[in-house]
Each structure stands twice: as C-alpha cells, then as structure tokens.
Scaffold this active site. Structure first.
Site, PDB file in Angstrom:
ATOM      1  N   HIS A   1       0.829  -1.209   0.000  1.00 49.51           N
ATOM      2  CA  HIS A   1       0.000   0.000   0.000  1.00 49.51           C
ATOM      3  C   HIS A   1       0.867   1.265   0.000  1.00 49.51           C
ATOM      4  O   HIS A   1       0.738   2.127  -0.874  1.00 49.51           O
ATOM      5  CB  HIS A   1      -0.905  -0.032   1.234  1.00 49.51           C
ATOM      6  CG  HIS A   1      -1.812   1.158   1.354  1.00 49.51           C
ATOM      7  ND1 HIS A   1      -3.131   1.114   0.987  1.00 49.51           N
ATOM      8  CD2 HIS A   1      -1.580   2.418   1.783  1.00 49.51           C
ATOM      9  CE1 HIS A   1      -3.679   2.310   1.193  1.00 49.51           C
ATOM     10  NE2 HIS A   1      -2.760   3.120   1.682  1.00 49.51           N
ATOM     11  N   GLU A   2       1.755   1.351   0.970  1.00 54.38           N
ATOM     12  CA  GLU A   2       2.593   2.552   1.064  1.00 54.38           C
ATOM     13  C   GLU A   2       3.527   2.637  -0.145  1.00 54.38           C
ATOM     14  O   GLU A   2       3.855   3.729  -0.602  1.00 54.38           O
ATOM     15  CB  GLU A   2       3.386   2.577   2.376  1.00 54.38           C
ATOM     16  CG  GLU A   2       2.523   2.575   3.655  1.00 54.38           C
ATOM     17  CD  GLU A   2       1.451   3.662   3.710  1.00 54.38           C
ATOM     18  OE1 GLU A   2       1.665   4.759   3.135  1.00 54.38           O
ATOM     19  OE2 GLU A   2       0.386   3.415   4.310  1.00 54.38           O
TER      20      GLU A   2
HETATM   21 ZN    ZN Z   1      -3.084   5.190   1.814  1.00 56.04          ZN
END
Ligand code: ZN
Length: 506
Positions: free
Chosen positions: A270-271
């Site tokens: 995600h990051e």
């Molecule tokens: Zn996010």
C-alpha cells in the site's frame, strides 16, 4: 504566448516555501519513527514555527503582487495568453494562495502546534485505551477545524471547506449519493458472503512469522514494484504512512506483528503505491503545484491499486507465493496457492479499518465520514463519539468493539486535524479500479506480466498517465483524461461482486 520563464520570480518564491515545508516534513517523519517520547513538546514548536514561516511567505505581499499581475482575482483565471503548464501553475498557485490568505498566520501556527500535541496524546490514549484522555485535545482540534471552515468559507456545508483541502472540487452533495450507491450494494453483498456455505480459513496467515523476514519480503515486493531505494527508505511506525521531501527522497513506513502476516505485507504494498506516485512526480517542478500530487483521492488510488488489484490478485501470487513459501517453509509449504489466495481475500466484518477486507473497507469509511461531518456541522459533540461509533458499527458491520482502542481511538486522523480526509479513501478505492481497468486495456498482456513478476510496465503506465502530471489538471479532468469518465462506483462494485461471487460461490 507566455511561458514558465515569465513566472520565474514567482516559482523562485514557491521553491523556497516548499523547501521550508519539506524540512517540516522531515521533522514530522522523525516524530513518527525515531524521536524519543520526551522530544514531543519541543518538536511541536519546531514544526509549528516552520509551518508558520511557510504560510507567511505564501501570503506575503510580494507573492500577492506577482499573482495579481497575471490573474484576475475575481475569477481566479489567468489574464493573458499562457501555455498550458503556466496556466495550470497560476490556477493552482492562486488556489493555494487564496485559501492560505483566508487563514490568519497565528491561527495556522496554533493549529499546527495543537495537532502535534494532540497526536502525541492520542498515541498514549490509544495505548491506555482511555478515550477520556484524548477528549480535551479532540475538543480543541474540533473547535479549530470549525473555525477553519468558517475562515475558508463554504456554500452548503462547512464540511465542504475541509474536504476541498484534500480533494479539490469534492462536496457533500457529490459524495452523499455516491456513498448511498455503495451502501445499497455492499451491505447485501456482505450478507450473501456471510450466508454462503463456503467458509474461508485464514489461520495460515496468523502463525508465527519472523519479523525480520517479514520486512525482508516486504522490501523485495517494493523493489519488484519499482520503488527506488536509492530515493527511498522503509522504516517502522505505529501507523504506516508515506512522506516525501522531494522525488529523490520519498519514505514509506510499515508495522510488523509476529502473528499477523497481512499487516506488514499489505501495508508495504500500500505505502509502496503511494511512494511510487511521489517518486514519479517530475523533479523539475519541485516547489510548484506541477510537482505535487493532484489530490489525496488520486494518491489513495495508487496505493489501493497496488494493494488490492495487484497484491490481492491471483496473478501476483503465482509469481510471489513460491518466494513467500521459500521464506516461511515451515508455515506455508502445506498451504496451497488457492488456499493462500482465499485467505488473503477472506471477507468478514472486523473492527480495524486498516486491516479490513476490500468488501467491508468502505463501510468503515462511511461511518467515519458520517461522524466527522456531524461533528463539523455541529450535529454531534466529541463526548458523543464512543457511543455514536459503536451504534454505527452495529448498524453497518454488525459488530461492536469492546475497547475504544479498537474503536473510536484507532485512527490518527482526528488528532492530526485531518477532518475531511476519510472520504478520499473511498474515492481512492473507486478510482483504483477505474484506473486498473484502463491499464488492462492499454498494457498488452498485463495479467501475464504480473503473473511473471513483471510489475514495471504497470508502474510506467501509471507514471505516464498520472504521476508525472502533478497538478496540471484538476482531479476530475485528470480522471477523464485517463479513463474517459469521472469518479464512478460502478466499476468498483462490479469488480467486488465478480471477485466475491467466485470466492464464495454466490
Ligand atoms: Zn493510503
């Protein structure tokens, strides 16, 4: 036709402001990662001083004089004939300037200081599971945010003024029907999943996994995605986040739990998606709006596309599951790819937003948006929060947290003063599927590439279509350029209905 060269006196000043803001971001990153607890109060003052300085410089008479030479203040439009980058730069700088101008400098400094302090209070309140400890800070922040909405001005709801900070152009009037459409199909879909005879066992994800090896695997996936460690870092923090000081220094964080494999894995992906966006911005435009991401909804679309459309797809794990098995042979050798794929996609009501599955995630967001909108509009007060939270959890997800730490205290946003931020998560989810569907049409054999572990063509496509443009276009305009449409829940709902019908044989 005038070009960017004419704007140099302005861009020189903007660059200086951005450097100050980037320095403040370094301090914030440090606060979340390595700063000793005792440094909190002094750090809050340091960050507030820099942010106050940046704000002062932006609203200075010199910047105003330059801008009003080229812009008609009543329309916000450029008065002369400019090329497209210059026109966009003027339009977006005017937007930032006129919003900042409405906020008094002492207010900006006070808000920054109170938010830094409240964030630190929130950390201990959550650890101690004591909402009452956080309540006084929350009251202060809420009052300041209500003031901010008044300063900024709005037509229909004060919440619109705050929403516009994160998602330019978005309004309550636009979001309300969008959330209603989601609720109308997500709640029944969840009920069908729960009534299905298929039960998915995800206990394989909750064995004991060495934390260092989890981090190594997260790092390996980041490299495969094209996240450049020469221009980035991976560190640990309580709440995973991405921050950027320049396209050559973009940092991501994760967290790691021995008995929870998905937490570190999916927060890295995600990051990493966020990180690719920031690394993909054009460094020549650092300091100007053309070198910034277009909106938080777009930012989140990048993280969710990688996390879900890729990271929770069967194709991705065809390549990466054998590597994961090799990393954790004792835990995973007896677990088949199909079992693993089902386990990471298991849908069930849960308490924690950041660990929610794709199906229930937006119900978590809906609840927060309704609560914060009521707070800003004065229809609810901070004291009401734990009760309100639990009531809505019951009605959307059918479960209620036993501890506030797993309920109303779980997110950092309100302590940071980030009211109006939550809707961008849902917008990001919707955009992510719209962009991914477009990518599948435009990149030949995308799925085969992903299955072979070749993720770079996708990163390059996203960079060309989205990242490199910065704020050249408004979010709605950029979405239409990429997909031909504005934000829409339909592709997202179709994607989920297809995926979960297959998984749960609905
Ligand atoms: Zn996010």
């Amino acid at each position: 036709m005038k070009t960017l060269a004419t704007l140099e006196p302005l861009t020189t000043r903007l660059l200086e402001i951005r450097r100050i803001q980037s320095a403040a971001s370094v301090l914030s990153w440090d606060q979340e990662t390595y700063m000793p607890a005792g440094g909190g109060a002094a750090r809050a003052e340091q960050i507030a001083t820099l942010e106050g300085l940046a704000h002062e410089k932006l609203v200075s008479p010199e910047v105003e004089k330059l801008l009003t030479e080229w812009i008609d203040p009543s329309s916000g439009q450029a008065t002369d004939t400019w090329d497209e980058p210059s026109r966009s730069l003027l339009r977006e700088t005017w937007r930032d300037f006129s919003r900042a101008k409405k906020l008094p400098s002492d207010f900006v400094i006070r808000l920054s200081r109170e938010c830094s302090l409240a964030q630190q209070t929130w950390v201990t309140a959550r650890e101690e599971n004591r909402f009452s400890k956080f309540l006084p800070s929350l009251k202060t922040i809420l009052e300041l945010k209500r003031d901010e909405a008044r300063y900024l001005g709005y037509r229909d709801s004060p919440y619109d003024a705050l929403l516009d900070t994160y998602e330019p152009g978005a309004t309550v009037a636009q979001l309300t029907p969008l959330f209603a459409q989601l609720r109308a199909r997500l709640v029944p879909l969840l009920q069908r999943v729960q009534a299905s005879t298929v039960t998915i066992d995800d206990s394989c994800l909750h064995q004991s996994f060495d934390q260092t090896k989890q981090l190594e695997f997260g790092r390996l996936v980041l490299v495969a995605m094209g996240y450049d460690f020469e221009r980035g870092r991976l560190d640990l923090s309580a709440h995973p986040f991405t921050t950027s000081f320049h396209p050559t220094d973009v940092r991501v964080t994760t967290r790691v739990f021995e008995k929870d494999l998905p937490s570190c894995l999916f927060s890295c992906i995600h990051e990493g998606g966020h990180g690719l966006y920031d690394q993909g911005l054009d460094p020549r435009f650092y300091g100007s709006p053309l070198g910034e991401s277009v909106s938080l909804g777009f930012h989140e679309s990048q993280s969710r596309l990688w996390e879900n459309c890729i990271g929770r797809s069967r194709a991705f794990w065809q390549c990466f599951y054998p590597i994961l098995q090799h990393t954790f042979p004792q835990q995973l050798n007896a677990v088949s790819l199909d079992q693993f794929y089902a386990a990471i996609n298991r849908a069930a009501p849960s308490l924690i937003r950041v660990e929610a599955d794709e199906l229930t995630y937006n119900l978590h967001i809906m609840l927060r948006v309704e609560i914060e909108q009521a707070l800003i509009e004065g229809r609810a007060e901070p004291e009401d929060l734990p009760g309100l939270w639990n009531e809505k959890m019951q009605s959307y997800l059918g479960i209620v947290p036993e501890r506030d730490a797993d309920g109303v205290l779980q997110d950092v946003h309100w302590s940071m003063g980030a009211f109006g931020y939550f809707p961008t998560y849902t917008l990001g989810n919707l955009y992510s599927v719209q962009f991914f569907e477009q990518a599948k049409q435009e990149i030949s054999q995308l799925e085969e590439n992903v299955a072979a572990g070749h993720l770079i063509p996708l990163r390059q496509w996203l960079e060309q279509k989205i990242h490199r443009w910065g704020r050249m276009f408004t979010p709605d305009h950029l979405a239409r350029r990429v997909t031909g449409n504005g934000v829409s829940p339909e592709p997202f709902l179709r994607y989920l209905e297809t995926k979960y019908s297959e998984l749960y044989r609905l």
